[in-house]
Scaffold this motif. Structure first.
Motif, PDB file in Angstrom:
ATOM      1  N   GLY A   4      -0.859 -45.879 -19.284  1.00  0.00           N
ATOM      2  CA  GLY A   4       0.497 -45.354 -19.187  1.00  0.00           C
ATOM      3  C   GLY A   4       0.843 -44.313 -20.230  1.00  0.00           C
ATOM      4  O   GLY A   4       1.981 -43.852 -20.284  1.00  0.00           O
ATOM      5  N   ARG A   5      -0.117 -43.916 -21.060  1.00  0.00           N
ATOM      6  CA  ARG A   5       0.141 -42.940 -22.122  1.00  0.00           C
ATOM      7  C   ARG A   5      -0.406 -41.584 -21.708  1.00  0.00           C
ATOM      8  O   ARG A   5      -1.453 -41.486 -21.069  1.00  0.00           O
ATOM      9  CB  ARG A   5      -0.508 -43.383 -23.443  1.00  0.00           C
ATOM     10  CG  ARG A   5       0.035 -44.707 -23.971  1.00  0.00           C
ATOM     11  CD  ARG A   5      -0.744 -45.138 -25.206  1.00  0.00           C
ATOM     12  NE  ARG A   5      -0.535 -44.196 -26.310  1.00  0.00           N
ATOM     13  CZ  ARG A   5       0.494 -44.278 -27.164  1.00  0.00           C
ATOM     14  NH1 ARG A   5       1.390 -45.246 -27.036  1.00  0.00           N
ATOM     15  NH2 ARG A   5       0.612 -43.419 -28.156  1.00  0.00           N
ATOM     16  N   ILE A   6       0.291 -40.519 -22.087  1.00  0.00           N
ATOM     17  CA  ILE A   6      -0.175 -39.171 -21.777  1.00  0.00           C
ATOM     18  C   ILE A   6      -1.066 -38.667 -22.909  1.00  0.00           C
ATOM     19  O   ILE A   6      -1.014 -39.156 -24.037  1.00  0.00           O
ATOM     20  CB  ILE A   6       1.007 -38.207 -21.539  1.00  0.00           C
ATOM     21  CG1 ILE A   6       1.847 -38.026 -22.814  1.00  0.00           C
ATOM     22  CG2 ILE A   6       1.861 -38.686 -20.385  1.00  0.00           C
ATOM     23  CD1 ILE A   6       2.914 -36.956 -22.695  1.00  0.00           C
ATOM     24  N   LEU A   7      -1.872 -37.658 -22.602  1.00  0.00           N
ATOM     25  CA  LEU A   7      -2.772 -37.076 -23.581  1.00  0.00           C
ATOM     26  C   LEU A   7      -1.983 -36.473 -24.740  1.00  0.00           C
ATOM     27  O   LEU A   7      -1.013 -35.752 -24.527  1.00  0.00           O
ATOM     28  CB  LEU A   7      -3.625 -35.987 -22.903  1.00  0.00           C
ATOM     29  CG  LEU A   7      -4.686 -35.294 -23.753  1.00  0.00           C
ATOM     30  CD1 LEU A   7      -5.767 -36.283 -24.179  1.00  0.00           C
ATOM     31  CD2 LEU A   7      -5.286 -34.126 -22.974  1.00  0.00           C
ATOM     32  N   PHE A   8      -2.407 -36.785 -25.970  1.00  0.00           N
ATOM     33  CA  PHE A   8      -1.718 -36.316 -27.179  1.00  0.00           C
ATOM     34  C   PHE A   8      -0.217 -36.621 -27.095  1.00  0.00           C
ATOM     35  O   PHE A   8       0.639 -35.763 -27.333  1.00  0.00           O
ATOM     36  CB  PHE A   8      -1.930 -34.813 -27.393  1.00  0.00           C
ATOM     37  CG  PHE A   8      -3.357 -34.432 -27.699  1.00  0.00           C
ATOM     38  CD1 PHE A   8      -3.990 -34.896 -28.845  1.00  0.00           C
ATOM     39  CD2 PHE A   8      -4.067 -33.604 -26.839  1.00  0.00           C
ATOM     40  CE1 PHE A   8      -5.305 -34.542 -29.129  1.00  0.00           C
ATOM     41  CE2 PHE A   8      -5.384 -33.243 -27.115  1.00  0.00           C
ATOM     42  CZ  PHE A   8      -6.007 -33.719 -28.256  1.00  0.00           C
ATOM     43  N   GLU A   9       0.089 -37.853 -26.788  1.00  0.00           N
ATOM     44  CA  GLU A   9       1.478 -38.244 -26.542  1.00  0.00           C
ATOM     45  C   GLU A   9       2.375 -38.000 -27.749  1.00  0.00           C
ATOM     46  O   GLU A   9       3.457 -37.414 -27.618  1.00  0.00           O
ATOM     47  CB  GLU A   9       1.549 -39.719 -26.133  1.00  0.00           C
ATOM     48  CG  GLU A   9       2.971 -40.185 -25.816  1.00  0.00           C
ATOM     49  CD  GLU A   9       3.005 -41.605 -25.278  1.00  0.00           C
ATOM     50  OE1 GLU A   9       3.735 -41.833 -24.309  1.00  0.00           O
ATOM     51  OE2 GLU A   9       2.279 -42.466 -25.819  1.00  0.00           O
ATOM     52  N   ARG A  10       1.947 -38.448 -28.925  1.00  0.00           N
ATOM     53  CA  ARG A  10       2.807 -38.295 -30.101  1.00  0.00           C
ATOM     54  C   ARG A  10       3.080 -36.827 -30.382  1.00  0.00           C
ATOM     55  O   ARG A  10       4.217 -36.431 -30.683  1.00  0.00           O
ATOM     56  CB  ARG A  10       2.150 -38.940 -31.326  1.00  0.00           C
ATOM     57  CG  ARG A  10       3.017 -38.839 -32.574  1.00  0.00           C
ATOM     58  CD  ARG A  10       2.303 -39.265 -33.826  1.00  0.00           C
ATOM     59  NE  ARG A  10       3.087 -38.954 -35.019  1.00  0.00           N
ATOM     60  CZ  ARG A  10       2.584 -38.887 -36.243  1.00  0.00           C
ATOM     61  NH1 ARG A  10       1.303 -39.132 -36.451  1.00  0.00           N
ATOM     62  NH2 ARG A  10       3.351 -38.597 -37.272  1.00  0.00           N
ATOM     63  N   GLU A  11       2.038 -35.995 -30.314  1.00  0.00           N
ATOM     64  CA  GLU A  11       2.190 -34.572 -30.602  1.00  0.00           C
ATOM     65  C   GLU A  11       3.155 -33.911 -29.619  1.00  0.00           C
ATOM     66  O   GLU A  11       3.998 -33.089 -30.014  1.00  0.00           O
ATOM     67  CB  GLU A  11       0.835 -33.876 -30.543  1.00  0.00           C
ATOM     68  CG  GLU A  11      -0.106 -34.207 -31.688  1.00  0.00           C
ATOM     69  CD  GLU A  11      -0.906 -35.487 -31.472  1.00  0.00           C
ATOM     70  OE1 GLU A  11      -1.814 -35.765 -32.274  1.00  0.00           O
ATOM     71  OE2 GLU A  11      -0.609 -36.224 -30.498  1.00  0.00           O
ATOM     72  N   ARG A  12       3.055 -34.272 -28.350  1.00  0.00           N
ATOM     73  CA  ARG A  12       3.902 -33.651 -27.328  1.00  0.00           C
ATOM     74  C   ARG A  12       5.338 -34.180 -27.394  1.00  0.00           C
ATOM     75  O   ARG A  12       6.295 -33.439 -27.133  1.00  0.00           O
ATOM     76  CB  ARG A  12       3.285 -33.855 -25.953  1.00  0.00           C
ATOM     77  CG  ARG A  12       1.972 -33.066 -25.818  1.00  0.00           C
ATOM     78  CD  ARG A  12       1.100 -33.561 -24.697  1.00  0.00           C
ATOM     79  NE  ARG A  12       1.605 -33.145 -23.389  1.00  0.00           N
ATOM     80  CZ  ARG A  12       1.084 -33.591 -22.249  1.00  0.00           C
ATOM     81  NH1 ARG A  12       0.095 -34.489 -22.250  1.00  0.00           N
ATOM     82  NH2 ARG A  12       1.579 -33.166 -21.100  1.00  0.00           N
ATOM     83  N   GLN A  13       5.507 -35.434 -27.786  1.00  0.00           N
ATOM     84  CA  GLN A  13       6.854 -35.964 -28.029  1.00  0.00           C
ATOM     85  C   GLN A  13       7.524 -35.198 -29.162  1.00  0.00           C
ATOM     86  O   GLN A  13       8.703 -34.822 -29.087  1.00  0.00           O
ATOM     87  CB  GLN A  13       6.789 -37.452 -28.369  1.00  0.00           C
ATOM     88  CG  GLN A  13       6.515 -38.366 -27.206  1.00  0.00           C
ATOM     89  CD  GLN A  13       6.349 -39.816 -27.639  1.00  0.00           C
ATOM     90  OE1 GLN A  13       6.043 -40.114 -28.802  1.00  0.00           O
ATOM     91  NE2 GLN A  13       6.544 -40.741 -26.705  1.00  0.00           N
TER      92      GLN A  13
END
Length: 251
Positions: A4-13
């Motif tokens: 359920g997580r997107i690639l580089f989630e923290r960076e894109r958030q």
């Protein structure tokens, strides 16, 4: 996407939040701007996290992390992200290639800085918070998104005397360009955001000190209690920033 997580989630958030903050602070307009920073995956492969085109005009600064792009350098292949790739990817790539220490590039249409950019004059750098970027100079005009503009920026970074980051440049009639380094791309883009905000205050103060000189209230530009230049220096593109009082880090 995994679990359920997107690639580089923290960076894109983080990038989505930065877009919103810059738009809400009116440090760019609906004509846009574009921001990027470098990141690496678990295998050490480098990618560029970048804002999508039309982030301001179409979305008014309200974009989701999934719209933020993950771009493969030089191939310009979008690895992840729902948005379209801005044409100014050419300038971002040129900047990164010109100095490998640069980890973030922020281009915005900040209004007070745009005043100096459209005047063709360098911006006097007067506030304590902005001294780390030193000389804020205006580069020659070339149309936005053009290969010529990318080349002007790239060549300037390669040949400029001061290599230490960060830097801020004025793009004639087009806005500001901030380049920063750091241990990570996230650290670098946060540094660029702080510079954008503080230089906007400086741009307004520099304008007012210019007016006060023409009114005869001041006899020059003042920074940290000392005179650092005059309107005549400004007209002659003499760098105006405080070289007399040592810069101290942080607040």
């Amino acid at each position: 996407m995994a679990d359920g997580r997107i690639l580089f989630e923290r960076e894109r958030q983080d990038m989505a939040k930065i877009v919103q903050l810059i738009f809400e602070r009116k440090n760019t307009n609906v004509a846009g701007g574009n921001f990027s920073f470098k990141t690496i995956d678990e295998n050490g492969k480098e990618y560029i996290i970048m804002t999508p085109t039309m982030m301001s005009q179409a979305y008014l600064g309200q974009i989701s992390p999934s719209q933020v792009l993950v771009v493969e350098p030089h191939t310009r292949k979008v690895i992840a992200g729902e948005g379209g790739l801005t044409r100014e990817i050419n300038m971002h790539e040129a900047v990164y290639d010109a100095n490998p220490e640069i980890r973030a590039v922020l281009h915005a249409h900040a209004p007070n800085s745009m005043f100096w950019a459209t005047s063709g004059l360098d911006m006097p750098n007067l506030t304590e918070a902005t001294q780390k970027v030193e000389y804020i100079e205006v580069l020659e005009f070339e149309p936005n998104c053009s290969e010529e503009l990318a080349a002007i920026v790239s060549n300037h970074i390669k040949t400029m005397e001061r290599k230490e980051l960060p830097h801020e440049f004025l793009l004639d009639s087009h806005g500001v360009l901030i380049t920063t380094g750091g241990a990570t791309g996230l650290e670098a883009i946060h540094s660029a955001l702080a510079i954008l905000d503080t230089v906007e205050w400086n741009a307004d103060i520099a304008y007012k000190q210019t007016v006060f000189q023409k009114l005869g209230i001041l006899d020059g530009y003042y920074s940290k209690g000392v005179k650092v230049g005059t309107v005549e220096d400004l007209m002659n593109h003499v760098p105006i920033y405080n070289q007399l009082v040592e810069t101290t880090p942080g607040d």
